[in-house]
Design a protein around this motif. Sequence first.
Motif, short mmCIF file in Angstrom:
data_model
loop_
_atom_site.label_atom_id
_atom_site.label_comp_id
_atom_site.label_asym_id
_atom_site.label_seq_id
_atom_site.Cartn_x
_atom_site.Cartn_y
_atom_site.Cartn_z
N SER A 83 47.07 -14.68 -82.82
CA SER A 83 47.95 -13.58 -82.44
C SER A 83 47.92 -13.39 -80.93
N PRO A 84 48.95 -12.79 -80.35
CA PRO A 84 48.96 -12.57 -78.89
C PRO A 84 47.78 -11.73 -78.40
N GLU A 85 47.23 -10.87 -79.26
CA GLU A 85 46.08 -10.07 -78.85
C GLU A 85 44.80 -10.89 -78.79
N VAL A 86 44.74 -11.97 -79.59
CA VAL A 86 43.53 -12.78 -79.67
C VAL A 86 43.49 -13.83 -78.56
N HIS A 123 41.34 -13.66 -75.41
CA HIS A 123 39.90 -13.44 -75.58
C HIS A 123 39.26 -14.51 -76.46
N TYR A 132 33.20 -12.73 -79.34
CA TYR A 132 34.49 -12.19 -79.76
C TYR A 132 34.84 -12.77 -81.13
N ALA A 147 37.84 -12.46 -84.13
CA ALA A 147 39.15 -11.92 -84.52
C ALA A 147 39.16 -11.72 -86.03
N ALA A 179 42.30 -10.31 -87.69
CA ALA A 179 43.48 -11.17 -87.64
C ALA A 179 43.32 -12.42 -88.47
#
Length: 459
Positions: free
Chosen positions: A395-398, A401, A407, A409, A412
């Motif tokens: 996803s664009p948020e992942v 990072h 980290y 996800a 997700a």
Amino acid sequence: MTLRLRLLLAFGFLSVITAVAVAGAGYVRARDAIVQRAQDNAVVEITNRVEQLYPLPARPLSAAALERIAGRVSGRTDGVVAYGNGLSAGGMDTSVITPELRGLVSSGRVGWQRVQYSDSVWLVVGMQLRLNSGEPSGVEVYVLRPFTSETAFVGELAQNAWLIGGAGLVLALGLGFLAARGVLRPVRELQLAAWQLGQGDLTARVPVRGRDELASVATTFNSTASSLEHHVGELRRMEADARRFVADVSHELRTPLAAMTAVTDVLDAETASLPGVAGQAARLVNRETLNLTRLVNDLIEVTRFDSGTAALALDDVDVAEVVLSCLRMRGFSAEVTASLPEGVRARLDPRRLDVIVANLVGNALRHGSAPVSVALSVDGAFLVIEVADSGPGLSPEVLPHVFARFYKADSARGRSEGSGLGLAIAWENARLHGGTLVAANRAGGGAVFTLRLPLDGEV
């Protein structure tokens, strides 16, 4: 446009406005005074000449009398014309006498007017002669005299005004340059110190001169830099303490973990003979001990990167063999489609390449969907390995990072069983080789990780 250029333009514009205002006003006043005085002197002189004609005869004047009047009024450079009884006398070009001047003289007043004549400015003065009784004699006298000297003087005055204005402009630009230099020197020093601070030199400071606004800015900058140096120093100390703590704890855990692993290996071999709950507990302890061992090993590897002690053991290897060996040792061969052309050789650290491939493939199998593929190719002077899955992708948020330490996800991409250090370690190993590791999404779906390493091993 630079600040120096803006300051010079401002000084230049101000000097031009000032020079135009001062020199222009002085020029206009001086010109008007010179012209007015010249006109007044001419009128007084011609009036004195005319007064020498009195007393005039009361009888009508003849052409000969008009000639004598014109001759007595005229000077060496004047042109004169006299009108009376329908007659005229004198050598003056009557075309320079305007109707306005003629009307003014006919009304009995003394009139004068500047006219353009023979490519220069001349002054025409006209007046009406009167009898002794004060009544009009019917005779009008017009005198044309040159205004050349006054015009030349006014032109010279204008030239001087332009020269003074130009000299003022040059002086203003010079003063503007010096002022800009004096103002911009602290700005340049501040810029240099800010750049040094941005490059990590926390000792950068700006010299403080005077007590003006720039000095106040320099003082504020120095105070901020000192505070930043102090806080960064504290953060670095805390970070060093934290790394040392992690390294010490990780190394201290290795000995008991080795003993625990030996015990759990024995328990794992006996799980088949243990009753239900005891067998499940033995398998759980064995699995979690292995996870803890991997976490400790990963932490030790991370501390090596942070301390700068991680080093490459370069060797000339067959890349396809290293990748195939990695897949076989970890049991990934049956789950991964490999496209590994033979004969691709590179100078790299085979152990660290094994770690990178293992982390990338393991991440794809845990978080993606089958099929998972590994493709090997050569792009110029670089070795390229792509690991792709067929899952939902990143996803664009992942994406920003994905290589960050610890980290996960989870929300997700499902529950993660790893430590959150695998991709970070893979990225550090790629960087140690002088290469890159990039994460992206494929157009057809799924995530793809692209590893690029130099073939010749030069960093």
